[in-house]
Design a protein around this motif. Sequence first.
Motif, short mmCIF file in Angstrom:
data_model
loop_
_atom_site.label_atom_id
_atom_site.label_comp_id
_atom_site.label_asym_id
_atom_site.label_seq_id
_atom_site.Cartn_x
_atom_site.Cartn_y
_atom_site.Cartn_z
N LEU A 78 0.81 -1.22 0.00
CA LEU A 78 0.00 0.00 0.00
C LEU A 78 0.84 1.26 0.00
CD1 LEU A 78 -2.77 -1.00 2.57
CD2 LEU A 78 -3.09 -0.56 0.11
N ALA A 79 2.04 1.20 0.59
CA ALA A 79 2.90 2.38 0.68
C ALA A 79 3.23 2.93 -0.70
CB ALA A 79 4.17 2.05 1.45
N GLY A 80 3.40 2.04 -1.67
CA GLY A 80 3.58 2.47 -3.05
C GLY A 80 4.88 3.21 -3.33
N ASP A 81 5.83 3.15 -2.45
CA ASP A 81 7.09 3.87 -2.61
C ASP A 81 8.16 3.01 -1.95
OD1 ASP A 81 9.04 5.36 -0.93
OD2 ASP A 81 8.20 7.16 -1.78
N PRO A 82 9.30 2.80 -2.58
CA PRO A 82 10.31 1.88 -2.02
C PRO A 82 10.78 2.26 -0.61
CG PRO A 82 10.91 2.51 -4.26
CD PRO A 82 9.72 3.32 -3.88
N ILE A 83 10.92 3.54 -0.35
CA ILE A 83 11.39 3.96 0.98
C ILE A 83 10.33 3.68 2.03
CG2 ILE A 83 12.14 5.93 2.38
CD1 ILE A 83 13.28 7.12 -0.24
N LYS A 84 9.08 4.04 1.74
CA LYS A 84 8.00 3.77 2.69
C LYS A 84 7.75 2.27 2.82
CE LYS A 84 5.38 8.07 2.28
NZ LYS A 84 4.07 8.62 1.92
N SER A 85 7.91 1.53 1.75
CA SER A 85 7.75 0.07 1.82
C SER A 85 8.78 -0.52 2.78
CB SER A 85 7.90 -0.56 0.44
OG SER A 85 6.82 -0.19 -0.38
N ALA A 86 10.01 -0.04 2.72
CA ALA A 86 11.04 -0.51 3.65
C ALA A 86 10.71 -0.10 5.08
CB ALA A 86 12.40 0.03 3.23
N LEU A 112 -3.35 1.17 12.75
CA LEU A 112 -4.04 2.22 12.00
C LEU A 112 -3.16 3.46 11.84
CD1 LEU A 112 -7.59 1.86 13.60
CD2 LEU A 112 -6.86 1.13 11.30
N CYS A 113 -2.42 3.81 12.88
CA CYS A 113 -1.51 4.96 12.80
C CYS A 113 -0.37 4.70 11.82
CB CYS A 113 -0.95 5.30 14.18
SG CYS A 113 -2.17 6.00 15.30
N MET A 114 0.16 3.47 11.82
CA MET A 114 1.20 3.11 10.85
C MET A 114 0.67 3.28 9.43
SD MET A 114 3.19 -0.37 11.84
CE MET A 114 1.85 -1.25 12.60
N THR A 115 -0.52 2.77 9.21
CA THR A 115 -1.13 2.84 7.89
C THR A 115 -1.31 4.29 7.46
OG1 THR A 115 -2.30 0.79 8.37
CG2 THR A 115 -3.09 2.07 6.50
N TRP A 116 -1.80 5.11 8.36
CA TRP A 116 -1.99 6.53 8.07
C TRP A 116 -0.66 7.18 7.68
CZ3 TRP A 116 -0.13 10.72 11.04
CH2 TRP A 116 -0.58 11.97 10.62
N ALA A 117 0.39 6.90 8.43
CA ALA A 117 1.71 7.51 8.14
C ALA A 117 2.23 7.04 6.78
CB ALA A 117 2.70 7.15 9.24
N LEU A 118 2.10 5.75 6.50
CA LEU A 118 2.62 5.23 5.24
C LEU A 118 1.83 5.72 4.02
CD1 LEU A 118 3.45 1.60 6.38
CD2 LEU A 118 5.10 3.39 5.75
N LEU A 119 0.54 6.01 4.22
CA LEU A 119 -0.28 6.46 3.10
C LEU A 119 -0.34 7.98 2.97
CD1 LEU A 119 -3.25 3.92 3.31
CD2 LEU A 119 -1.24 3.87 1.81
N ASP A 120 0.24 8.70 3.92
CA ASP A 120 0.25 10.16 3.89
C ASP A 120 1.14 10.64 2.74
OD1 ASP A 120 0.34 12.88 4.32
OD2 ASP A 120 1.25 12.74 6.31
N GLY A 122 1.90 13.58 1.95
CA GLY A 122 2.73 14.70 2.37
C GLY A 122 3.97 14.27 3.13
N PHE A 123 4.02 13.02 3.56
CA PHE A 123 5.16 12.50 4.30
C PHE A 123 6.11 11.80 3.34
CE2 PHE A 123 6.91 8.73 6.67
CZ PHE A 123 7.89 9.44 7.34
N GLN A 124 7.29 12.36 3.16
CA GLN A 124 8.31 11.76 2.31
C GLN A 124 9.59 11.61 3.11
OE1 GLN A 124 7.78 10.48 -0.71
NE2 GLN A 124 5.65 11.09 -0.46
N PRO A 125 9.86 10.40 3.63
CA PRO A 125 11.06 10.17 4.43
C PRO A 125 12.33 10.31 3.59
CG PRO A 125 9.94 8.10 3.99
CD PRO A 125 9.06 9.19 3.45
#
Length: 134
Positions: A78-86, A112-120, A122-125
Motif C-alpha cells: 500500500l505504501a507504493g514507494d520503495p522507501i515507505k515500503s522498507a 491504524l496509525c502506521m497505515t496513516w503515516a505510510l499512506l500520507d 505529504g510524508f516523504q522520508p
Amino acid sequence: MRSQLETRFMDDWVRNLLDVDPLALGQMDQDHQSALRRALALRQDVEAFERRWSGPTTDEVPMPTFSWSQLERQLADLAGDPIKSAMARDLVSGTRKLSRFKPPEMVLREILCMTWALLDEGFQPEPGGGAETL
C-alpha cells in the motif's frame, strides 16, 4: 480483553520492575535505567489506554486473524514507494515486539496509525534515514 495469563504475566512483569530498590536504581548503568524507564512508560501508556477504552462486550464478533508477515506485506504494498515500503518492515517489527504487553485494541490503533503515516502523501522520508532500535 487480555487473557488471565496475559494479565498475570503483565502484573508480575511490572511488579518485578517496581520492586527495584531505589538505591539500586542509582547504581544501574545508563542502559538499564533507560530500559526501566521505557518499561514503566509503556505500562503507564497501557493503563491510560485501558482507562479510556473499555474492553469489548462478550457478544461481539472477533476480527479475522492475520499474521505479522501478512500485515507487513500489505502495508509495504500500500505504501507504493520503495522507501515507505522498507519503513513498513521496521514499523511492523517494532509494533510486534511490544504487542504482547498491550491490549489488542491498543495494537489495532498502532496499526491504524502506521497505515496513516505510510499512506500520507505529504510524508516523504529521507532515503537511508535509518530506524531507531527498540
